[in-house]
Design a protein around this motif. Structure first.
Motif, PDB file in Angstrom:
ATOM      1  N   LYS A   1      49.874 105.506  25.610  1.00  0.00           N
ATOM      2  CA  LYS A   1      49.093 106.718  25.886  1.00  0.00           C
ATOM      3  C   LYS A   1      49.233 107.125  27.352  1.00  0.00           C
ATOM      4  O   LYS A   1      49.419 108.305  27.676  1.00  0.00           O
ATOM      5  CB  LYS A   1      47.629 106.438  25.532  1.00  0.00           C
ATOM      6  CG  LYS A   1      46.669 107.602  25.659  1.00  0.00           C
ATOM      7  CD  LYS A   1      45.288 107.135  25.187  1.00  0.00           C
ATOM      8  CE  LYS A   1      44.248 108.231  25.257  1.00  0.00           C
ATOM      9  NZ  LYS A   1      42.937 107.753  24.735  1.00  0.00           N
ATOM     10  N   LEU A   2      49.154 106.138  28.247  1.00  0.00           N
ATOM     11  CA  LEU A   2      49.231 106.430  29.683  1.00  0.00           C
ATOM     12  C   LEU A   2      50.639 106.809  30.140  1.00  0.00           C
ATOM     13  O   LEU A   2      50.802 107.416  31.196  1.00  0.00           O
ATOM     14  CB  LEU A   2      48.756 105.223  30.492  1.00  0.00           C
ATOM     15  CG  LEU A   2      47.250 104.935  30.506  1.00  0.00           C
ATOM     16  CD1 LEU A   2      46.969 103.753  31.420  1.00  0.00           C
ATOM     17  CD2 LEU A   2      46.444 106.153  30.950  1.00  0.00           C
ATOM     18  N   SER A   3      51.635 106.450  29.353  1.00  0.00           N
ATOM     19  CA  SER A   3      53.021 106.704  29.771  1.00  0.00           C
ATOM     20  C   SER A   3      53.322 108.200  29.909  1.00  0.00           C
ATOM     21  O   SER A   3      54.296 108.584  30.556  1.00  0.00           O
ATOM     22  CB  SER A   3      54.003 106.065  28.783  1.00  0.00           C
ATOM     23  OG  SER A   3      53.913 106.699  27.517  1.00  0.00           O
ATOM     24  N   ALA A   4      52.464 109.041  29.329  1.00  0.00           N
ATOM     25  CA  ALA A   4      52.657 110.487  29.428  1.00  0.00           C
ATOM     26  C   ALA A   4      52.159 111.047  30.760  1.00  0.00           C
ATOM     27  O   ALA A   4      52.357 112.230  31.046  1.00  0.00           O
ATOM     28  CB  ALA A   4      51.943 111.182  28.270  1.00  0.00           C
ATOM     29  N   TYR A   5      51.520 110.195  31.572  1.00  0.00           N
ATOM     30  CA  TYR A   5      50.910 110.663  32.820  1.00  0.00           C
ATOM     31  C   TYR A   5      51.559 109.971  34.010  1.00  0.00           C
ATOM     32  O   TYR A   5      51.446 108.761  34.179  1.00  0.00           O
ATOM     33  CB  TYR A   5      49.402 110.389  32.808  1.00  0.00           C
ATOM     34  CG  TYR A   5      48.683 111.106  31.689  1.00  0.00           C
ATOM     35  CD1 TYR A   5      48.143 112.375  31.885  1.00  0.00           C
ATOM     36  CD2 TYR A   5      48.560 110.512  30.431  1.00  0.00           C
ATOM     37  CE1 TYR A   5      47.497 113.034  30.859  1.00  0.00           C
ATOM     38  CE2 TYR A   5      47.915 111.171  29.391  1.00  0.00           C
ATOM     39  CZ  TYR A   5      47.381 112.427  29.615  1.00  0.00           C
ATOM     40  OH  TYR A   5      46.750 113.087  28.591  1.00  0.00           O
ATOM     41  N   SER A   6      52.206 110.764  34.844  1.00  0.00           N
ATOM     42  CA  SER A   6      52.892 110.205  36.010  1.00  0.00           C
ATOM     43  C   SER A   6      51.924 109.870  37.143  1.00  0.00           C
ATOM     44  O   SER A   6      52.291 109.187  38.102  1.00  0.00           O
ATOM     45  CB  SER A   6      53.954 111.191  36.519  1.00  0.00           C
ATOM     46  OG  SER A   6      53.347 112.434  36.874  1.00  0.00           O
ATOM     47  N   GLU A   7      50.672 110.330  37.030  1.00  0.00           N
ATOM     48  CA  GLU A   7      49.702 110.123  38.113  1.00  0.00           C
ATOM     49  C   GLU A   7      49.309 108.664  38.292  1.00  0.00           C
ATOM     50  O   GLU A   7      48.856 108.253  39.351  1.00  0.00           O
ATOM     51  CB  GLU A   7      48.431 110.949  37.860  1.00  0.00           C
ATOM     52  CG  GLU A   7      48.657 112.447  37.738  1.00  0.00           C
ATOM     53  CD  GLU A   7      48.767 112.876  36.283  1.00  0.00           C
ATOM     54  OE1 GLU A   7      49.470 112.183  35.512  1.00  0.00           O
ATOM     55  OE2 GLU A   7      48.137 113.882  35.920  1.00  0.00           O
ATOM     56  N   VAL A   8      49.435 107.884  37.218  1.00  0.00           N
ATOM     57  CA  VAL A   8      49.037 106.477  37.297  1.00  0.00           C
ATOM     58  C   VAL A   8      50.202 105.580  36.892  1.00  0.00           C
ATOM     59  O   VAL A   8      51.062 105.972  36.097  1.00  0.00           O
ATOM     60  CB  VAL A   8      47.816 106.165  36.393  1.00  0.00           C
ATOM     61  CG1 VAL A   8      46.619 107.006  36.794  1.00  0.00           C
ATOM     62  CG2 VAL A   8      48.138 106.357  34.929  1.00  0.00           C
ATOM     63  N   ARG A   9      50.197 104.402  37.447  1.00  0.00           N
ATOM     64  CA  ARG A   9      51.171 103.383  37.053  1.00  0.00           C
ATOM     65  C   ARG A   9      50.520 102.499  36.007  1.00  0.00           C
ATOM     66  O   ARG A   9      49.377 102.053  36.184  1.00  0.00           O
ATOM     67  CB  ARG A   9      51.552 102.557  38.285  1.00  0.00           C
ATOM     68  CG  ARG A   9      52.470 101.379  38.023  1.00  0.00           C
ATOM     69  CD  ARG A   9      52.638 100.585  39.303  1.00  0.00           C
ATOM     70  NE  ARG A   9      53.397  99.373  39.123  1.00  0.00           N
ATOM     71  CZ  ARG A   9      53.429  98.371  40.005  1.00  0.00           C
ATOM     72  NH1 ARG A   9      52.730  98.473  41.139  1.00  0.00           N
ATOM     73  NH2 ARG A   9      54.147  97.283  39.771  1.00  0.00           N
ATOM     74  N   SER A  10      51.204 102.256  34.911  1.00  0.00           N
ATOM     75  CA  SER A  10      50.653 101.421  33.846  1.00  0.00           C
ATOM     76  C   SER A  10      51.514 100.183  33.650  1.00  0.00           C
ATOM     77  O   SER A  10      52.738 100.282  33.538  1.00  0.00           O
ATOM     78  CB  SER A  10      50.574 102.201  32.530  1.00  0.00           C
ATOM     79  OG  SER A  10      50.079 101.392  31.489  1.00  0.00           O
ATOM     80  N   ILE A  11      50.882  99.030  33.650  1.00  0.00           N
ATOM     81  CA  ILE A  11      51.571  97.756  33.435  1.00  0.00           C
ATOM     82  C   ILE A  11      51.016  97.122  32.167  1.00  0.00           C
ATOM     83  O   ILE A  11      49.814  96.875  32.053  1.00  0.00           O
ATOM     84  CB  ILE A  11      51.362  96.797  34.621  1.00  0.00           C
ATOM     85  CG1 ILE A  11      51.922  97.404  35.908  1.00  0.00           C
ATOM     86  CG2 ILE A  11      52.005  95.438  34.336  1.00  0.00           C
ATOM     87  CD1 ILE A  11      51.559  96.620  37.164  1.00  0.00           C
ATOM     88  N   PHE A  12      51.889  96.872  31.197  1.00  0.00           N
ATOM     89  CA  PHE A  12      51.502  96.203  29.953  1.00  0.00           C
ATOM     90  C   PHE A  12      52.050  94.786  29.963  1.00  0.00           C
ATOM     91  O   PHE A  12      53.261  94.583  30.078  1.00  0.00           O
ATOM     92  CB  PHE A  12      52.045  96.968  28.739  1.00  0.00           C
ATOM     93  CG  PHE A  12      51.931  96.208  27.442  1.00  0.00           C
ATOM     94  CD1 PHE A  12      50.702  96.092  26.807  1.00  0.00           C
ATOM     95  CD2 PHE A  12      53.043  95.609  26.872  1.00  0.00           C
ATOM     96  CE1 PHE A  12      50.592  95.384  25.617  1.00  0.00           C
ATOM     97  CE2 PHE A  12      52.942  94.900  25.675  1.00  0.00           C
ATOM     98  CZ  PHE A  12      51.713  94.788  25.046  1.00  0.00           C
ATOM     99  N   ALA A  13      51.162  93.804  29.873  1.00  0.00           N
ATOM    100  CA  ALA A  13      51.593  92.405  29.922  1.00  0.00           C
ATOM    101  C   ALA A  13      50.410  91.500  29.588  1.00  0.00           C
ATOM    102  O   ALA A  13      49.260  91.940  29.562  1.00  0.00           O
ATOM    103  CB  ALA A  13      52.139  92.052  31.307  1.00  0.00           C
ATOM    104  N   ALA A  14      50.711  90.235  29.348  1.00  0.00           N
ATOM    105  CA  ALA A  14      49.655  89.241  29.174  1.00  0.00           C
ATOM    106  C   ALA A  14      49.221  88.684  30.527  1.00  0.00           C
ATOM    107  O   ALA A  14      48.083  88.255  30.707  1.00  0.00           O
ATOM    108  CB  ALA A  14      50.135  88.096  28.278  1.00  0.00           C
TER     109      ALA A  14
END
Length: 340
Positions: free
Chosen positions: A56-69
């Motif tokens: 969902k966040l990948s569509a927004y360049s304003e924030v960096r999103s990190i997906f991980a455990a």
């Protein structure tokens, strides 16, 4: 009505406090409040274990999103905004991991629903410094504190819990991270599902694999299958991978938001699907799993699920397949099957 969940609404009341900060957002966040934060803050990075939210966040360049455990990437943050998760053990895991990364002098804001047990943060935070409740509204609390003690070193492997299950004439060691569906014993629903499986062959998907119990039992009983296991949670993916390795079993484990990253040629889809999202009851993922399953099965492919008996899944299965078979039923669980 606000498009934000209640914890975001209480954080929004304190928007001025976040101005000019470098913020790391983590925990049970599911809305777009981080996008609004980015308009006030110097920078916003979101660490999430939820693959659907990451997409969902990948569509927004304003924030960096990190997906991980586990957070292994370098992050510039002087304030941690933690959305309290539904499992206290997961909150402790996230707090220890993230503060070990961010270090002394990090400001910490914790928001969450009162019924989720957020008050536990007061005791949990003592090893790092003091934290106090600064606001409450919409049955939520807003805590502020600061890490003034050196956080202990975070060792990922030490956060796995292990337990043994017995099934038929075999034993398996299950490895599970905090917050992953796992009772520390063989789940009754999963056992009923396994008891009612037909002969399994070909390419098999364990959907919503959790700590890997179902997939690993199937792999142990049917060593020639091509096993895939998926979950929306990075913690579950890591747990299932660890369970496979602990038992010297083969399988491909990956993150998927329902069918976003799966194949489309399975002989079997097997699942003990979740019906909770956070603290709420949610059927949308399972409805998508069932309704779209024919397009992910080979001709004559089969889906088999276990469900709580009060859940109304047969109409969805019948709409997708034209039929729905009940293989077994107890007071609490039902096993449903349909063939393409």
């Amino acid at each position: 009505m606000s498009a934000y969940i209640a914890p975001s609404q209480i954080a929004q009341r304190q928007l001025a406090h976040f101005a000019g900060k470098n913020i790391l957002v983590a925990g049970e966040v599911e809305d777009l409040f981080p996008i609004e934060l980015s308009q006030t803050c110097n920078s916003v990075c979101v660490f999430t274990t939820n693959y659907g939210y990451h997409r969902k966040l990948s569509a927004y360049s304003e924030v960096r999103s990190i997906f991980a455990a586990e957070l292994n990437e370098e992050v510039n943050a002087d304030l941690l905004l933690l959305y309290w998760p539904k499992a206290k053990a997961e909150a402790e895991y996230l707090l220890n991991m993230l503060l070990a990364k961010l270090g002394v002098n990090t400001e910490v804001v914790v928001v969450g629903e009162n019924r989720s047990g957020i008050k536990s943060i007061e005791k949990m935070f003592r090893r790092f410094g003091q934290i106090k409740k600064y606001d409450s509204a919409r049955r939520c609390s807003y805590y502020w504190g600061q890490c003034i003690e050196e956080p202990p070193r975070f060792v990922f492997e030490q956060w796995f819990k292990e337990y043994q299950i017995e099934y038929r004439d075999m034993s398996l060691i299950i490895r599970s991270l905090p917050g992953v569906f796992s009772h520390g014993e063989f789940d009754v629903g999963s056992q009923l599902l396994l008891d009612n499986l037909p002969d399994i062959d070909g390419k098999v998907l364990d959907f919503g694999c959790g700590a890997g119990v179902i997939g690993c039992v199937i792999a142990k009983l049917n060593p020639d299958i091509e096993l895939e296991m998926c979950d929306i949670s990075a913690l579950a993916v890591a747990s299932s991978q660890a369970t496979l390795e602990r038992n010297q079993l083969n399988g491909h484990v990956f993150a998927s938001d329902v069918y976003s990253d799966t194949g489309s040629d399975y002989h079997f889809i097997v699942s003990n699907p979740p019906f909770h999202a956070g603290l709420e009851t949610s059927y949308s993922a399972t409805e998508s799993l069932l309704g779209n399953s024919p397009s992910h099965l080979k001709s004559n492919g089969t889906i088999i699920i276990v469900a709580n008996s009060f859940l109304k899944y047969p109409p969805i299965i019948e709409a997708a397949f034209g039929h729905c078979n009940t293989l077994s039923k107890t007071n609490k669980f039902v096993i449903y099957q349909a063939k393409k």
